[in-house]
Structure formats: C-alpha cells, structure tokens
Design a protein around this motif. Structure first.
Motif, PDB file in Angstrom:
ATOM      1  N   ILE A  50     -77.227  97.487 -34.000  1.00  0.00           N
ATOM      2  CA  ILE A  50     -78.788  97.301 -35.693  1.00  0.00           C
ATOM      3  C   ILE A  50     -78.660  98.729 -36.158  1.00  0.00           C
ATOM      4  O   ILE A  50     -79.197  98.418 -37.474  1.00  0.00           O
ATOM      5  CB  ILE A  50     -80.184  96.310 -35.217  1.00  0.00           C
ATOM      6  CG1 ILE A  50     -79.680  95.447 -34.694  1.00  0.00           C
ATOM      7  CG2 ILE A  50     -80.848  96.578 -36.415  1.00  0.00           C
ATOM      8  CD1 ILE A  50     -81.101  94.380 -33.791  1.00  0.00           C
ATOM      9  N   CYS A  51     -79.446  99.669 -35.415  1.00  0.00           N
ATOM     10  CA  CYS A  51     -79.570 100.228 -36.567  1.00  0.00           C
ATOM     11  C   CYS A  51     -78.294 101.589 -37.147  1.00  0.00           C
ATOM     12  O   CYS A  51     -78.416 102.422 -38.396  1.00  0.00           O
ATOM     13  CB  CYS A  51     -79.981 102.371 -35.065  1.00  0.00           C
ATOM     14  SG  CYS A  51     -81.831 101.493 -34.505  1.00  0.00           S
ATOM     15  N   ASN A  52     -76.934 101.601 -36.614  1.00  0.00           N
ATOM     16  CA  ASN A  52     -76.283 101.281 -36.942  1.00  0.00           C
ATOM     17  C   ASN A  52     -75.758 100.945 -38.802  1.00  0.00           C
ATOM     18  O   ASN A  52     -75.004 101.046 -39.177  1.00  0.00           O
ATOM     19  CB  ASN A  52     -74.838 102.295 -36.260  1.00  0.00           C
ATOM     20  CG  ASN A  52     -74.475 102.302 -34.929  1.00  0.00           C
ATOM     21  OD1 ASN A  52     -75.785 103.662 -35.009  1.00  0.00           O
ATOM     22  ND2 ASN A  52     -74.571 102.801 -33.831  1.00  0.00           N
ATOM     23  N   GLU A  53     -75.945  99.480 -38.144  1.00  0.00           N
ATOM     24  CA  GLU A  53     -75.095  98.609 -39.808  1.00  0.00           C
ATOM     25  C   GLU A  53     -76.521  98.784 -40.622  1.00  0.00           C
ATOM     26  O   GLU A  53     -76.121  98.636 -41.512  1.00  0.00           O
ATOM     27  CB  GLU A  53     -75.578  97.246 -39.015  1.00  0.00           C
ATOM     28  CG  GLU A  53     -75.666  95.982 -40.027  1.00  0.00           C
ATOM     29  CD  GLU A  53     -73.775  96.371 -40.748  1.00  0.00           C
ATOM     30  OE1 GLU A  53     -73.698  95.415 -41.426  1.00  0.00           O
ATOM     31  OE2 GLU A  53     -72.501  96.566 -39.996  1.00  0.00           O
ATOM     32  N   TYR A  54     -77.899  98.891 -40.258  1.00  0.00           N
ATOM     33  CA  TYR A  54     -79.501  99.090 -41.037  1.00  0.00           C
ATOM     34  C   TYR A  54     -79.153 100.665 -41.141  1.00  0.00           C
ATOM     35  O   TYR A  54     -79.497 101.173 -42.326  1.00  0.00           O
ATOM     36  CB  TYR A  54     -79.607  98.108 -40.763  1.00  0.00           C
ATOM     37  CG  TYR A  54     -79.444  96.526 -41.252  1.00  0.00           C
ATOM     38  CD1 TYR A  54     -79.485  96.512 -42.533  1.00  0.00           C
ATOM     39  CD2 TYR A  54     -78.832  95.913 -39.950  1.00  0.00           C
ATOM     40  CE1 TYR A  54     -79.315  94.546 -42.462  1.00  0.00           C
ATOM     41  CE2 TYR A  54     -78.547  94.593 -39.966  1.00  0.00           C
ATOM     42  CZ  TYR A  54     -78.650  94.027 -41.085  1.00  0.00           C
ATOM     43  OH  TYR A  54     -78.275  92.662 -41.391  1.00  0.00           O
ATOM     44  N   HIS A  55     -78.762 101.413 -40.528  1.00  0.00           N
ATOM     45  CA  HIS A  55     -78.403 103.024 -41.251  1.00  0.00           C
ATOM     46  C   HIS A  55     -80.462 103.242 -41.138  1.00  0.00           C
ATOM     47  O   HIS A  55     -81.503 104.023 -41.938  1.00  0.00           O
ATOM     48  CB  HIS A  55     -78.137 103.658 -42.482  1.00  0.00           C
ATOM     49  CG  HIS A  55     -77.260 103.496 -42.995  1.00  0.00           C
ATOM     50  ND1 HIS A  55     -76.262 103.539 -41.943  1.00  0.00           N
ATOM     51  CD2 HIS A  55     -76.547 102.217 -43.416  1.00  0.00           C
ATOM     52  CE1 HIS A  55     -75.353 104.003 -42.570  1.00  0.00           C
ATOM     53  NE2 HIS A  55     -74.825 102.385 -43.816  1.00  0.00           N
ATOM     54  N   CYS A  56     -81.048 102.339 -40.095  1.00  0.00           N
ATOM     55  CA  CYS A  56     -82.563 102.677 -39.832  1.00  0.00           C
ATOM     56  C   CYS A  56     -82.463 103.356 -38.035  1.00  0.00           C
ATOM     57  O   CYS A  56     -81.729 103.838 -37.424  1.00  0.00           O
ATOM     58  CB  CYS A  56     -83.259 101.558 -39.484  1.00  0.00           C
ATOM     59  SG  CYS A  56     -82.611 100.384 -38.485  1.00  0.00           S
ATOM     60  N   LYS A  57     -84.015 103.442 -38.286  1.00  0.00           N
ATOM     61  CA  LYS A  57     -84.164 104.180 -36.870  1.00  0.00           C
ATOM     62  C   LYS A  57     -84.826 102.961 -35.430  1.00  0.00           C
ATOM     63  O   LYS A  57     -84.489 101.573 -35.668  1.00  0.00           O
ATOM     64  CB  LYS A  57     -85.681 105.084 -37.295  1.00  0.00           C
ATOM     65  CG  LYS A  57     -85.233 106.556 -37.564  1.00  0.00           C
ATOM     66  CD  LYS A  57     -85.976 107.201 -38.120  1.00  0.00           C
ATOM     67  CE  LYS A  57     -85.828 108.883 -38.739  1.00  0.00           C
ATOM     68  NZ  LYS A  57     -87.262 109.296 -38.978  1.00  0.00           N
ATOM     69  N   VAL A  62     -87.646  97.788 -33.128  1.00  0.00           N
ATOM     70  CA  VAL A  62     -89.045  97.326 -32.117  1.00  0.00           C
ATOM     71  C   VAL A  62     -90.175  98.176 -32.027  1.00  0.00           C
ATOM     72  O   VAL A  62     -89.394  99.113 -32.488  1.00  0.00           O
ATOM     73  CB  VAL A  62     -88.506  96.887 -30.782  1.00  0.00           C
ATOM     74  CG1 VAL A  62     -87.553  97.944 -30.438  1.00  0.00           C
ATOM     75  CG2 VAL A  62     -89.294  96.144 -30.229  1.00  0.00           C
ATOM     76  N   GLN A  63     -91.075  97.565 -31.783  1.00  0.00           N
ATOM     77  CA  GLN A  63     -92.386  98.648 -31.614  1.00  0.00           C
ATOM     78  C   GLN A  63     -92.697  98.030 -30.198  1.00  0.00           C
ATOM     79  O   GLN A  63     -92.931  96.784 -29.815  1.00  0.00           O
ATOM     80  CB  GLN A  63     -93.421  98.436 -32.717  1.00  0.00           C
ATOM     81  CG  GLN A  63     -94.119  96.835 -33.012  1.00  0.00           C
ATOM     82  CD  GLN A  63     -94.856  97.502 -33.873  1.00  0.00           C
ATOM     83  OE1 GLN A  63     -95.031  96.396 -34.553  1.00  0.00           O
ATOM     84  NE2 GLN A  63     -95.512  97.808 -34.098  1.00  0.00           N
ATOM     85  N   HIS A  64     -93.300  99.104 -29.762  1.00  0.00           N
ATOM     86  CA  HIS A  64     -93.921  98.816 -27.826  1.00  0.00           C
ATOM     87  C   HIS A  64     -95.598  98.627 -27.953  1.00  0.00           C
ATOM     88  O   HIS A  64     -96.108  99.822 -28.374  1.00  0.00           O
ATOM     89  CB  HIS A  64     -93.676 100.083 -27.263  1.00  0.00           C
ATOM     90  CG  HIS A  64     -94.589 100.079 -25.956  1.00  0.00           C
ATOM     91  ND1 HIS A  64     -95.448 100.878 -25.616  1.00  0.00           N
ATOM     92  CD2 HIS A  64     -94.011  99.166 -24.624  1.00  0.00           C
ATOM     93  CE1 HIS A  64     -95.471 100.229 -24.273  1.00  0.00           C
ATOM     94  NE2 HIS A  64     -94.995  99.226 -24.178  1.00  0.00           N
ATOM     95  N   ILE A  65     -95.770  97.476 -27.870  1.00  0.00           N
ATOM     96  CA  ILE A  65     -97.349  97.587 -27.449  1.00  0.00           C
ATOM     97  C   ILE A  65     -98.177  97.486 -26.001  1.00  0.00           C
ATOM     98  O   ILE A  65     -97.530  96.918 -25.549  1.00  0.00           O
ATOM     99  CB  ILE A  65     -97.781  95.920 -27.870  1.00  0.00           C
ATOM    100  CG1 ILE A  65     -97.018  95.744 -29.505  1.00  0.00           C
ATOM    101  CG2 ILE A  65     -99.054  95.982 -27.783  1.00  0.00           C
ATOM    102  CD1 ILE A  65     -97.039  94.053 -29.597  1.00  0.00           C
ATOM    103  N   PRO A  66     -98.658  98.608 -25.970  1.00  0.00           N
ATOM    104  CA  PRO A  66     -98.813  99.262 -24.956  1.00  0.00           C
ATOM    105  C   PRO A  66     -99.909  98.148 -23.944  1.00  0.00           C
ATOM    106  O   PRO A  66    -101.123  97.202 -24.844  1.00  0.00           O
ATOM    107  CB  PRO A  66     -99.921 100.460 -24.984  1.00  0.00           C
ATOM    108  CG  PRO A  66    -100.147 100.586 -26.170  1.00  0.00           C
ATOM    109  CD  PRO A  66     -99.110  99.598 -26.875  1.00  0.00           C
TER     110      PRO A  66
END
Length: 209
Positions: A50-57, A62-66
């Motif tokens: 996903i990161c490679n295809e859309y040039h994103c981080k 996705v985000q982690h919710i502690p």
C-alpha cells in the motif's frame, strides 16, 4: 491493542478511489479487504504494498490505538456514554456470541451507564474501582435482552453499529482491567441513561430502611 485503518479510508476518499478499486490496485483479496473493514490485523507485506503504491507512510495506512489499564496510580476520568472494548473480563461476562458479532458488535463491548463520586477510598474501592469516581458498565448487544435501551447507529471502532444497552447486565469497572475506548453514545442516549439512573436513585431513596 486496537488498530484503525481510518487514515487509509480518509486518504482514499480524498483521492476519489473506491475500496474495490483500492483492493484491485494492491492485488489483495476480498477477505483481506473485509479484515481491514473490521480493523483486524493484516500482514506487513500488504502494508508495504500500500505504501509503495500510494507513496505514503505507514501512519497514513493504519494507526495503533493503545490499550488503557485502569489502576490506582493511573486514574482516568470518563463520562457516561463512553463505549469500551474490554479484553480481560472472563467468559461469563461475554454477552454476545461469535455468531452475533459477525459484522456487528464486538463481544467485549460495554458502555459506561453511571458515574458516581467515590465517597471514600475503602479497601473495596481500592480493589474494584479507581480514582475519584466509581463507574458502572452495561453490556452492549445486537439483540434486546431483558431490560434494554436501544441506540441508533453509532461508530464503534470505526464501524457504524446499532443495538441495545443491556441495563440488566451491569458490573463495576474494576481496577486492573485492560481496555480501549471504542466510541461514544449519542447525546440523546446519554440523556436517557442519566434520566433512568436518576429515577432509580430517587426510587431507592424513597424505600424504607
């Protein structure tokens, strides 16, 4: 631990890309797309694609919710209507079966229905509660059981869900419980909860000793 793919869905929305178009561009299966829709873990290989295809981080995907662990030295102040997903209650506390939770409410979902000032830090309070308040939780279910209060569609872990607050299945929020905040009930439901417990309290006071 909880995950949320909300950053990804927001990014795709801004790019006017549908979820099906996204899945096709990455080459992921419908099963993987469904897991992401339920905020379930996927492989790092897929995240990398996903990161490679859309040039994103990664944080754009996705985000982690502690998780939060409730204890005496780390007290939190929550409000009535806060929705919690709890992982440490035993099986007898689980009110929703696996069959009922499919695309619906998670089986350890609870709502804070009552918040009371902690009158004193007794031994019982130290064991079962924390901080300045005592919280009462009610189970959440996709079906009505006994004394229940219906709620309209609300976002629970980024999924729109409607169901019932089971007022007949309540318990205290005990210290040592590990949970994460999954959402919040709408104001009209919170008002109903406050009115209900205000009535119950007044009724209890009117009873003879």
């Amino acid at each position: 631990m909880a995950l949320s793919y909300d950053p990804l869905w927001k990014m795709l929305k801004e790019m006017a890309i549908s979820k099906m178009e996204f899945a096709k561009s990455i080459g992921i299966s419908n099963a993987t797309l469904a897991k992401m829709g339920k905020n379930e873990p996927i492989t790092l290989t897929t995240v990398d694609k996903i990161c490679n295809e859309y040039h994103c981080k990664i944080e754009d995907v996705v985000q982690h919710i502690p998780d939060i662990k409730l204890n005496i030295g780390n007290a939190h102040d929550f409000e009535v209507g806060t929705i919690l997903t709890i992982d440490s209650f035993n099986n007898s506390d689980v009110s929703v079966s696996k069959k009922q939770t499919k695309d619906k409410i998670q089986k350890h979902c609870y709502v804070i229905v009552k918040k009371e000032e902690n009158p004193q830090m007794t031994l019982t309070n130290l064991i079962d509660n924390t901080g300045n308040y005592i919280y009462t939780l009610a189970s959440v279910s996709s079906v009505s059981r006994g004394l229940s209060m219906h709620f309209p569609k609300v976002s629970i872990d980024d999924q729109l869900t409607d169901g019932y607050i089971l007022l007949g299945k309540i318990r205290p929020l005990s210290s040592g419980v590990i949970f994460h905040i999954s959402g919040e009930m709408p104001s009209e439901v919170i008002d109903k909860l406050n009115r209900f417990y205000s009535f119950v309290d007044e009724f209890d006071k009117s009873l003879p000793d």
